[in-house]
Design an enzyme around this catalytic site. Sequence first.
Site, mmCIF file in Angstrom:
data_model
loop_
_atom_site.group_PDB
_atom_site.id
_atom_site.type_symbol
_atom_site.label_atom_id
_atom_site.label_comp_id
_atom_site.label_asym_id
_atom_site.label_seq_id
_atom_site.Cartn_x
_atom_site.Cartn_y
_atom_site.Cartn_z
ATOM 1 N N TRP A 191 -3.817 -37.609 8.128
ATOM 2 C CA TRP A 191 -2.382 -37.677 7.784
ATOM 3 C C TRP A 191 -1.994 -36.647 6.724
ATOM 4 O O TRP A 191 -0.851 -36.593 6.288
ATOM 5 C CB TRP A 191 -2.039 -39.076 7.258
ATOM 6 C CG TRP A 191 -2.565 -39.351 5.849
ATOM 7 C CD1 TRP A 191 -3.755 -38.956 5.323
ATOM 8 C CD2 TRP A 191 -1.889 -40.079 4.818
ATOM 9 N NE1 TRP A 191 -3.885 -39.413 4.031
ATOM 10 C CE2 TRP A 191 -2.749 -40.108 3.688
ATOM 11 C CE3 TRP A 191 -0.659 -40.721 4.737
ATOM 12 C CZ2 TRP A 191 -2.397 -40.752 2.499
ATOM 13 C CZ3 TRP A 191 -0.321 -41.356 3.537
ATOM 14 C CH2 TRP A 191 -1.182 -41.370 2.441
ATOM 15 N N ASP A 192 -2.965 -35.797 6.312
ATOM 16 C CA ASP A 192 -2.728 -34.890 5.190
ATOM 17 C C ASP A 192 -1.563 -33.931 5.428
ATOM 18 O O ASP A 192 -1.033 -33.332 4.487
ATOM 19 C CB ASP A 192 -3.997 -34.084 4.858
ATOM 20 C CG ASP A 192 -5.177 -34.987 4.541
ATOM 21 O OD1 ASP A 192 -5.346 -35.993 5.254
ATOM 22 O OD2 ASP A 192 -5.932 -34.704 3.599
ATOM 23 N N GLU A 330 -8.376 -46.578 0.919
ATOM 24 C CA GLU A 330 -9.528 -46.829 1.796
ATOM 25 C C GLU A 330 -10.574 -47.760 1.189
ATOM 26 O O GLU A 330 -11.605 -48.015 1.803
ATOM 27 C CB GLU A 330 -10.151 -45.489 2.181
ATOM 28 C CG GLU A 330 -9.159 -44.653 2.977
ATOM 29 C CD GLU A 330 -9.638 -43.262 3.306
ATOM 30 O OE1 GLU A 330 -10.374 -42.679 2.478
ATOM 31 O OE2 GLU A 330 -9.259 -42.754 4.376
ATOM 32 N N LYS A 451 -8.456 -46.900 -4.238
ATOM 33 C CA LYS A 451 -8.982 -45.536 -4.231
ATOM 34 C C LYS A 451 -7.862 -44.533 -4.503
ATOM 35 O O LYS A 451 -8.028 -43.547 -5.200
ATOM 36 C CB LYS A 451 -9.596 -45.255 -2.863
ATOM 37 C CG LYS A 451 -10.105 -43.859 -2.660
ATOM 38 C CD LYS A 451 -10.686 -43.710 -1.271
ATOM 39 C CE LYS A 451 -11.252 -42.323 -1.058
ATOM 40 N NZ LYS A 451 -11.764 -42.150 0.310
ATOM 41 N N GLN A 452 -6.686 -44.796 -3.908
ATOM 42 C CA GLN A 452 -5.585 -43.841 -4.004
ATOM 43 C C GLN A 452 -4.260 -44.581 -3.847
ATOM 44 O O GLN A 452 -4.242 -45.756 -3.477
ATOM 45 C CB GLN A 452 -5.723 -42.775 -2.927
ATOM 46 C CG GLN A 452 -5.592 -43.293 -1.512
ATOM 47 C CD GLN A 452 -6.201 -42.346 -0.481
ATOM 48 O OE1 GLN A 452 -7.373 -42.451 -0.174
ATOM 49 N NE2 GLN A 452 -5.396 -41.450 0.032
HETATM 50 O O1 IFM Z 1 -6.625 -38.261 4.643
HETATM 51 C C1 IFM Z 1 -7.496 -38.355 3.568
HETATM 52 C C2 IFM Z 1 -7.525 -39.786 3.081
HETATM 53 O O2 IFM Z 1 -6.270 -40.209 2.642
HETATM 54 C C3 IFM Z 1 -8.538 -39.938 1.978
HETATM 55 N N1 IFM Z 1 -9.851 -39.520 2.422
HETATM 56 C C4 IFM Z 1 -9.873 -38.151 2.893
HETATM 57 C C5 IFM Z 1 -8.869 -37.915 3.991
HETATM 58 C C6 IFM Z 1 -8.887 -36.460 4.435
HETATM 59 O O3 IFM Z 1 -8.401 -35.617 3.442
#
Ligand code: IFM
Length: 598
Positions: A191-192, A330, A451-452
């Site tokens: 999704w980046d 994640e 994580k984020q």
């Molecule tokens: O898309 C990301 C995800 O949000 C976090 N882990 C790495 C992926 C690829 O950059």
Amino acid sequence: INAGVDRYKKLSSGHLEPLGTSASGDLIQLKAQTVQSELRIALSARTALFSGGRTLKAESKVAAEKAFVGRVFKVRAVQGRPLAAEKIVSLHSSRDKAISECLLASEKDVRRAGSFDDLLRTHRQAWKCLWDRFRIELEWAGGGNPGRQQLILDLYTFHLLQTASFHTMDMDVGVPSRGWHGEAYRGHIFWDELFIFPVLNLRAPQITRALLIYRHRRLREAREAARREGYEGAMYPWQSGSDGREESQTVHLNPRSGRWIPDNSHLQRHVNSAIAYNIWHYYQVTDDLEFLSFYGAEMLLEIARFWAGISVRNEAADRYEILGVMGPDEYHDTMPGSDRPGLDNNAYTNVMAVWVLFRALELLDILGEERKIEICETIGLGPEDVERWKDITRKMKVVFHGDGIISQFEGYDRLEEFDWDGAREKHGDIQRLDRILEAEGDSPNRYKASKQADVLMLFYLFSAEELEDLFERLGYPFEEDTIPKNIEYYLRRTSHGSTLSRVAHSWVLARSDRPRSWDLFNEALKSDVADIQGGTTPEGIHLGAMAGTVDLVQRCYTEIRLRDGVLWLNPQLPDPLEAIKMTLRYRGQTLRLRVGKD
Ligand code: IFM
């Protein structure tokens, strides 16, 4: 071979099969093909020696082996007299356009190419044009020099352009999260794009268009994926490559424990909303109705159908729910004690689904009657679907806990608080908390630890007014302090295990806490020059974080918003900055901006 990632060392790494070498005159050539996809690649090289500005006649012989070809020169070198070797190489693949065959094409190119100096001139000219469009210049307050920040911003822009450029537009390639040279994630697309497209949109939207068409070509595969899971519409995969099928791993290796862990990340269905968001924003920047009406509409409506299909009605609560998915964070993929993968009512997923349905409804109005009828008939979209969409936009469930905190997912409030200080004291760097905990026989699923950015992604993508509208329609409160309260809550519970995290956090703090936002911006800037994640940078760049950091300067500190056919600016620069200078493309116009403090 691929040998750049330690963790992958035991996986198969040889992907090329040599097809032969040849040599004639001053030319040497080599052809190979990829083992599985049978993509052929050809190289032709021309070498010449010079001394004192003149071509040197030198004895040479060809050295050829399987998968290797070279030319060995024998010359007498004279002390004090410079000797130059110039090697011009051309590369083509069998998928290139307007060629007959890749080896012939590479030979033709290399014969026609000028000298190194000629090539350098055209190369410089090409980069000059790119920098004119893409460079974002910082002016430091007090006349200081933003040397390092500027250098890194330029480096990140450079990497973006190495990956997605005018050259890749016609090649049916997506934008891999590690660029083309990073071996981590094996070139997969996630999704980046959500972090990458805004920089391209406002500078070279034709590149975004090509990348969206890349997604459109894989719509058939996404429809099939939805059908297989019993859903309607199209369900794009979390990770994908060549043919657009799901490529997410089902197990992953924790290098810390040496154990292979089940991986449910394919449940990150929110990637679909990112694609819809990207379509919509490309349209906002360009007003490209033809794109929207043809490619964009088909994808957006099919994604909307998917969200409507996966939403289940909870009669008792009179709400719709989305069950068994993962949000961007994640660390959480299942409820503690549950053997059912996925989480219920991830707030980010649910709110994004509502937003997509809204846009799909708006799109049907924009399309015009003829195209609307055509597309509805083609994909089988009836008035009852539209009624259901409207209902979902009023009744999607969002869970809250405490004093106005949007729960990341249902049951989040029952998780244990994590001892952040204790863990930092024990392990130092805890960005990859998932690996640390798993190695100790524990799991991040048990804790209020992310994580984020997950809930906070909503504040990253939407303005307060947009969210207020969405929540109001859903019948949920969205007070003045909802945003700061939630930022404070989740920021304290995030380890930044993904480099995307600091970008999102810096963004959401930009208005309320500028010094903290600036600190996070500077940390995000370091992601790919200082390996702040302890070992993953050599595996490849983090293109999303790179572009996201550039976009922080571009759109966040200037508060550029595209709404209702208008480009809005409402700058609030961080204290160290005096001004930001850049060139934008908006709806066919070039705008040269200098955004100052006042
Ligand atoms: O898309 C990301 C995800 O949000 C976090 N882990 C790495 C992926 C690829 O950059």
